[in-house]
Design a protein around this motif. Structure first.
Motif, mmCIF file in Angstrom:
data_model
loop_
_atom_site.group_PDB
_atom_site.id
_atom_site.type_symbol
_atom_site.label_atom_id
_atom_site.label_comp_id
_atom_site.label_asym_id
_atom_site.label_seq_id
_atom_site.Cartn_x
_atom_site.Cartn_y
_atom_site.Cartn_z
ATOM 1 N N LEU A 55 0.822 -1.203 0.000
ATOM 2 C CA LEU A 55 0.000 0.000 0.000
ATOM 3 C C LEU A 55 0.856 1.253 0.000
ATOM 4 C CD1 LEU A 55 -2.329 -1.300 2.822
ATOM 5 C CD2 LEU A 55 -2.803 -1.390 0.372
ATOM 6 N N LYS A 56 0.254 2.267 -0.503
ATOM 7 C CA LYS A 56 0.828 3.602 -0.428
ATOM 8 C C LYS A 56 -0.177 4.492 0.270
ATOM 9 C CE LYS A 56 4.905 4.084 -2.533
ATOM 10 N NZ LYS A 56 6.055 4.775 -1.902
ATOM 11 N N LEU A 57 0.337 5.260 1.164
ATOM 12 C CA LEU A 57 -0.526 6.161 1.910
ATOM 13 C C LEU A 57 -0.174 7.594 1.585
ATOM 14 C CD1 LEU A 57 -1.154 4.913 5.557
ATOM 15 C CD2 LEU A 57 -2.829 5.752 3.936
ATOM 16 N N LEU A 58 -1.193 8.364 1.455
ATOM 17 C CA LEU A 58 -1.021 9.782 1.204
ATOM 18 C C LEU A 58 -1.989 10.566 2.073
ATOM 19 C CD1 LEU A 58 -0.645 10.073 -2.672
ATOM 20 C CD2 LEU A 58 1.100 10.401 -0.939
ATOM 21 N N GLY A 59 -1.623 11.764 2.263
ATOM 22 C CA GLY A 59 -2.543 12.646 2.949
ATOM 23 C C GLY A 59 -2.461 12.612 4.458
ATOM 24 N N LEU A 60 -1.520 11.880 4.969
ATOM 25 C CA LEU A 60 -1.377 11.853 6.421
ATOM 26 C C LEU A 60 -0.633 13.095 6.890
ATOM 27 C CD1 LEU A 60 -0.314 8.129 6.991
ATOM 28 C CD2 LEU A 60 -2.597 9.106 7.157
ATOM 29 N N ASN A 61 -0.891 13.425 8.084
ATOM 30 C CA ASN A 61 -0.133 14.500 8.691
ATOM 31 C C ASN A 61 1.256 13.964 9.008
ATOM 32 O OD1 ASN A 61 1.085 16.351 10.457
ATOM 33 N ND2 ASN A 61 -0.929 17.081 11.127
ATOM 34 N N PRO A 62 2.262 14.518 8.409
ATOM 35 C CA PRO A 62 3.608 13.945 8.576
ATOM 36 C C PRO A 62 4.058 13.869 10.018
ATOM 37 C CG PRO A 62 3.581 15.587 6.829
ATOM 38 C CD PRO A 62 2.249 15.687 7.523
ATOM 39 N N SER A 63 3.540 14.714 10.808
ATOM 40 C CA SER A 63 4.037 14.751 12.185
ATOM 41 C C SER A 63 3.165 13.940 13.141
ATOM 42 C CB SER A 63 4.118 16.197 12.665
ATOM 43 O OG SER A 63 2.846 16.810 12.602
ATOM 44 N N ASP A 88 5.366 -1.546 11.965
ATOM 45 C CA ASP A 88 5.898 -0.200 12.123
ATOM 46 C C ASP A 88 5.050 0.651 13.061
ATOM 47 O OD1 ASP A 88 7.657 -1.116 10.321
ATOM 48 O OD2 ASP A 88 7.366 0.453 8.832
ATOM 49 N N SER A 89 3.897 0.182 13.352
ATOM 50 C CA SER A 89 2.977 0.993 14.154
ATOM 51 C C SER A 89 3.479 1.145 15.583
ATOM 52 C CB SER A 89 1.599 0.347 14.165
ATOM 53 O OG SER A 89 1.120 0.204 12.849
ATOM 54 N N PRO A 90 3.282 2.280 16.136
ATOM 55 C CA PRO A 90 2.818 3.501 15.476
ATOM 56 C C PRO A 90 3.982 4.227 14.816
ATOM 57 C CG PRO A 90 3.084 3.889 17.806
ATOM 58 C CD PRO A 90 3.485 2.457 17.576
ATOM 59 N N ALA A 91 3.687 4.872 13.765
ATOM 60 C CA ALA A 91 4.717 5.616 13.051
ATOM 61 C C ALA A 91 4.100 6.915 12.546
ATOM 62 C CB ALA A 91 5.274 4.796 11.893
ATOM 63 N N THR A 92 4.959 7.810 12.238
ATOM 64 C CA THR A 92 4.482 9.112 11.786
ATOM 65 C C THR A 92 3.910 9.011 10.385
ATOM 66 O OG1 THR A 92 6.637 9.651 10.867
ATOM 67 C CG2 THR A 92 6.251 10.240 13.177
ATOM 68 N N GLY A 93 3.145 9.984 10.072
ATOM 69 C CA GLY A 93 2.613 10.036 8.716
ATOM 70 C C GLY A 93 3.718 10.089 7.696
ATOM 71 N N ALA A 94 4.785 10.771 8.063
ATOM 72 C CA ALA A 94 5.919 10.826 7.140
ATOM 73 C C ALA A 94 6.488 9.438 6.900
ATOM 74 C CB ALA A 94 6.992 11.752 7.712
ATOM 75 N N TRP A 151 4.907 6.550 7.113
ATOM 76 C CA TRP A 151 4.014 5.726 6.289
ATOM 77 C C TRP A 151 4.026 6.172 4.838
ATOM 78 C CZ3 TRP A 151 3.254 1.539 8.654
ATOM 79 C CH2 TRP A 151 2.940 1.476 10.002
ATOM 80 N N GLN A 152 4.165 7.464 4.667
ATOM 81 C CA GLN A 152 4.075 7.987 3.308
ATOM 82 C C GLN A 152 5.381 7.879 2.542
ATOM 83 O OE1 GLN A 152 0.736 11.466 3.646
ATOM 84 N NE2 GLN A 152 2.669 11.838 4.683
ATOM 85 N N SER A 153 6.411 7.568 3.241
ATOM 86 C CA SER A 153 7.710 7.578 2.576
ATOM 87 C C SER A 153 8.085 6.217 2.021
ATOM 88 C CB SER A 153 8.791 8.035 3.560
ATOM 89 O OG SER A 153 8.903 7.100 4.621
ATOM 90 N N PHE A 160 0.580 6.866 -8.820
ATOM 91 C CA PHE A 160 1.439 7.414 -7.769
ATOM 92 C C PHE A 160 2.832 7.475 -8.321
ATOM 93 C CE2 PHE A 160 3.588 7.756 -3.766
ATOM 94 C CZ PHE A 160 2.711 8.515 -3.044
ATOM 95 N N SER A 161 3.127 8.590 -8.848
ATOM 96 C CA SER A 161 4.389 8.678 -9.553
ATOM 97 C C SER A 161 5.568 8.663 -8.610
ATOM 98 C CB SER A 161 4.412 9.950 -10.388
ATOM 99 O OG SER A 161 4.214 11.070 -9.563
ATOM 100 N N SER A 162 5.422 9.260 -7.526
ATOM 101 C CA SER A 162 6.556 9.309 -6.615
ATOM 102 C C SER A 162 6.055 9.569 -5.218
ATOM 103 C CB SER A 162 7.530 10.404 -7.034
ATOM 104 O OG SER A 162 6.899 11.651 -6.945
ATOM 105 N N ALA A 163 6.882 9.217 -4.301
ATOM 106 C CA ALA A 163 6.522 9.471 -2.915
ATOM 107 C C ALA A 163 6.607 10.956 -2.642
ATOM 108 C CB ALA A 163 7.469 8.700 -1.987
ATOM 109 N N PRO A 164 5.862 11.347 -1.703
ATOM 110 C CA PRO A 164 5.932 12.767 -1.349
ATOM 111 C C PRO A 164 7.362 13.144 -1.017
ATOM 112 C CG PRO A 164 4.159 11.670 -0.180
ATOM 113 C CD PRO A 164 4.932 10.620 -0.875
ATOM 114 N N PRO A 165 7.727 14.318 -1.374
ATOM 115 C CA PRO A 165 9.093 14.749 -1.088
ATOM 116 C C PRO A 165 9.397 14.603 0.374
ATOM 117 C CG PRO A 165 7.908 16.380 -2.404
ATOM 118 C CD PRO A 165 6.915 15.343 -1.996
#
Length: 712
Positions: A98-106, A149-155, A157-159, A378-383
DNA sequence: TCGACTGGCACTTTTGAAGGGG
DNA sequence: ACCCCTTCAAAAGTGCCAGTCG
């Protein structure tokens, strides 16, 4: 002490629906056939105290999950995914990537995987397809697999790609390893939950649940469909040995059998000639044997090189034993063979007979084009820079296995269109229409995978009603006039070719009115009603927890059940699941509540939930598949499987007590997760060691400890 | 009798320890 | 002593298959 309420009438922000994640999709003008991602209804992620990092990227209130290996799943779905379950536990293949997007990185999140029945039937593979042959067996205790990995930051999960490949399925109802217990020959639907753990472990934040209909599968103890077997063999690296060109392929096995027999014969000759010499292994003899074994050319299929009667050559057992002494490691086959003595003779005979008639068994095989898992949308992971402010999170101690994802072009069947669901204009993908709940089913085929054994041509669902007249037969034709706030988008289809129409007497019910959640369509901040969540289970607390950038369980060694997470099938027991099939969509997402979708059937489907008047969770129910109506079963006690692989190493032994055989499927009136000031004393006996373990062995980086308590 | 299940098998990949060299 | 790399064996993950069970 930290007392946090969980599900106390979750308040969510404006929710929109239909915000399918179209970015980078090939045909943005239309709903993609297989939208690789869908977002959850947007919600407000008001930063909690202490997390208000100014550098945090502004939350867009959209959590998107994308099934990265969706194409592989759809390959299997097109045939009818089967998952092997064993007593010791079997991994899922394909796995959930899975790929996750839109999470609060912090913010920190916990990812859960649970698998719930997709319907209330038991299946049998007949006539090349799956047919429902009766009612499902009693519901097993739900277990939830917690991502390691839980719990982990949004960053965090999104990375990276999130994989649940460590999850194992078992049919052992007394399993103590924490595997997900399933019934064989039943159809299941995996679900992924993203739970916000604000302030480190303060549950009670938003929750997002995702369902990818193409991940439905039928559990088996042995593969029924040869096509599935081929797909698995060709897709799973561990099964490489069974590929056409592999050492364990049919052809190779036949050849190996011949070589084995031939070598056995030679070995017997050697042994019979001079058994005494054989008792004293020498390098020369070993080499000779190895050479004999490895240098034997494959025998012609038509002739084994020796007569069948030679295979049944009576071998003195003492000779067999002696021959073992000079077997080299390369001759393990032979050594085993010899050790088996006379039994091997029968095997050889069988081998001979098999050899003689085995060469015609060559079926077309899949040759997937292996490539790294990719996402079409999903071309690329969030920066990473966007999340630079996020706290570091310990990397998982394990090395994830990344299976290659065979990417196949969409097959005609996959492009088949049955009907559409109202959907916002593609151009509006970036600005979702107002609405709330959102699901993104893909094209729904009459042979929807969700249905497996269900016909979809008789699905009088509201969803269908909402579809445009042109929906049927149009590939991914979006209904752009879905102004009434439809929750379902249709963009693609895949089929279960081998699914035979079944359950003709099934009464199809729309899901729209079945969900207990209420959400105004105006998008205004509204309260998410969770009528099915008992009050007593709406709190969770971590008394000894303090905010910390990291949470590590260094000594956790194996997965186990953990009682401190919400159940997989919350409000309503999974047994009461609507068991409706999902539209073959990329995902169905539910936001800010422990999802109702699969459990919505718990409510009388003919009677919309009081609070659901404005909340339409449009599962492409009928069209998607049948939604058998059945009497909701009492709720069950879900188990949490914490896959820190180490958390609570002693829990295994205690699990049975938590799920005693006599009460294997106990009624589960409530599932509260409540914080207690003295978690230890209040912990159910089987889990108290968990608390002790944390208290004594796993000091929190900031000096506090992690503990949890489940109150039932 | 038949279908479902089980355990062992042979193969593979993965993983980590051990050893050697710089 | 440390690090890096290679090698090797054990562990684990596969499907197959014969036998067992209900």
């Amino acid at each position: 002490m930290l007392n946090v309420e969980m599900y106390p009438g979750l308040t969510v922000g404006p929710q929109r629906m239909g915000d399918c994640f179209y970015r980078d999709m090939e045909a943005p003008a239309r709903i993609p056939r297989f939208p690789s991602a869908c977002d959850v209804a947007p919600r407000l992620l008001d930063p909690s105290p202490g997390t208000g990092d100014p550098s945090s990227k502004p939350q867009k209130d959209e959590v998107k999950m994308e099934l990265e290996n969706s194409s592989l799943w759809k390959q299997f779905s097109s045939v009818g995914t089967e998952m092997i379950i064993t007593k010791k536990g079997r991994r899922m293949f394909p796995g959930l990537r899975l790929k996750l997007l839109g999470l609060n990185p912090s913010l920190r999140y916990i990812l859960l995987l649970d698998i719930v029945p997709a319907d209330n039937s038991r299946y049998r593979f007949q006539g090349g397809g799956w047919q429902a042959v009766g009612g499902a067996e009693a519901r097993l205790p739900d277990r939830v697999f917690i991502h390691p990995d839980s719990p982990a930051t949004g960053a965090h999960w999104q990375s990276r790609t999130i994989s649940f490949h460590y999850a194992k399925l078992t049919n052992n109802t007394l399993d103590t390893q924490g595997h997900i217990i399933l019934h064989s020959l039943h159809r299941y639907q995996p679900r992924v939950h993203v739970i916000e753990a604000r302030d480190m472990l303060r549950w009670g934040g938003g929750q997002h649940n995702f369902v990818f209909p193409e991940t439905q599968f039928i559990t088996v103890t042995a593969y029924q469909n040869n096509k599935i077997t081929e797909l698995k063999i060709n897709s799973n690296p561990f099964a490489k040995g069974f590929r056409e060109d592999g050492m364990n392929s049919k052809k190779q096995r036949d050849a190996r059998q011949k070589r084995k027999i031939a070598t056995l014969t030679e070995t017997l000759d050697i042994v019979n000639c001079d058994p005494c010499d054989a008792s004293e292994p020498t390098a020369a003899s070993s080499d000779l044997q190895a050479l004999t074994l490895t240098s034997l050319p494959p025998l012609p299929d038509s002739s084994c090189g020796f007569r069948p009667e030679e295979a049944s050559y009576p071998v003195p057992e003492h000779s067999l034993d002696l021959s073992l002494t000079f077997m080299t490691s390369q001759m393990s086959d032979i050594s085993v063979t010899m050790a088996n003595g006379m039994q091997e003779k029968q095997e050889n005979e069988a081998a001979l007979s098999m050899i003689e008639g085995s060469d015609a068994m060559v079926e077309p095989t899949y040759e997937p084009n292996f490539s790294t898992a990719q996402s079409s949308s999903f071309s690329s992971a969030p920066p990473s820079s966007s999340f630079s402010s996020s706290t570091s999170h310990p990397q998982p101690s394990f090395r994830p296995v990344d299976y290659p994802s065979p990417m196949l072009p969409a097959t005609p069947s996959l492009q088949q269109t049955s009907f559409n669901f109202p959907t916002p204009p593609p151009s509006d993908s970036s600005s979702p229409s107002s609405g709330t709940f959102h699901t993104v089913p893909e094209m729904v085929s009459p042979h929807t995978p969700a249905a497996f054994g269900a016909t979809s041509n008789t699905c009088p669902s509201d969803l269908q009603d909402q579809t445009s007249p042109h929906s049927q037969g149009q590939q991914g034709e979006p209904d752009t006039d879905g102004s009434t706030g439809p929750m379902v988008q249709t963009s693609g289809a895949f089929t279960y070719p081998n699914v035979l129409p079944m359950n003709t007497d099934t009464e199809y019910k729309p899901l729209v009115a079945s969900l207990p959640c209420s959400l105004p369509s105006n998008g205004a901040g509204t309260s998410f009603a969770l009528p099915s969540i008992p009050q007593q289970m709406q709190t969770v607390s971590f008394p000894t927890l303090t905010p910390s950038p990291t949470l590590s369980f260094p000594n956790l060694s194996h997965q186990t059940a953990a009682p401190f997470l919400p159940p997989s099938s919350f409000p309503h027991s999974s047994s009461s699941l609507p068991h409706h099939s999902f539209p073959p969509s990329s995902c169905l997402a539910v936001s800010s509540s422990f999802q109702q979708p699969l459990t919505s059937a718990a409510l009388p489907q003919t009677q919309p939930h009081p609070s659901s008047s404005s909340y339409t969770c449009s599962y492409p129910s009928a069209g998607v598949s049948t939604i058998p109506q059945f009497t909701p079963a009492p709720p069950y006690r879900p188990e949490m499987v914490l896959h820190r692989q180490a958390l609570l190493p002693q829990l295994d032994s205690s699990l049975p007590s938590s799920t005693p055989p006599q009460a294997l499927y106990p009624a589960f009136p409530s599932y509260p997760l409540r914080l207690h000031q003295d978690p230890h004393s209040s912990l159910p006996a089987p889990f108290r060691h968990l608390y002790r373990q944390h208290q004594q062995s796993y000091p929190h980086p900031q000096g506090s400890y992690i503990s949890a308590r489940a109150v039932f």
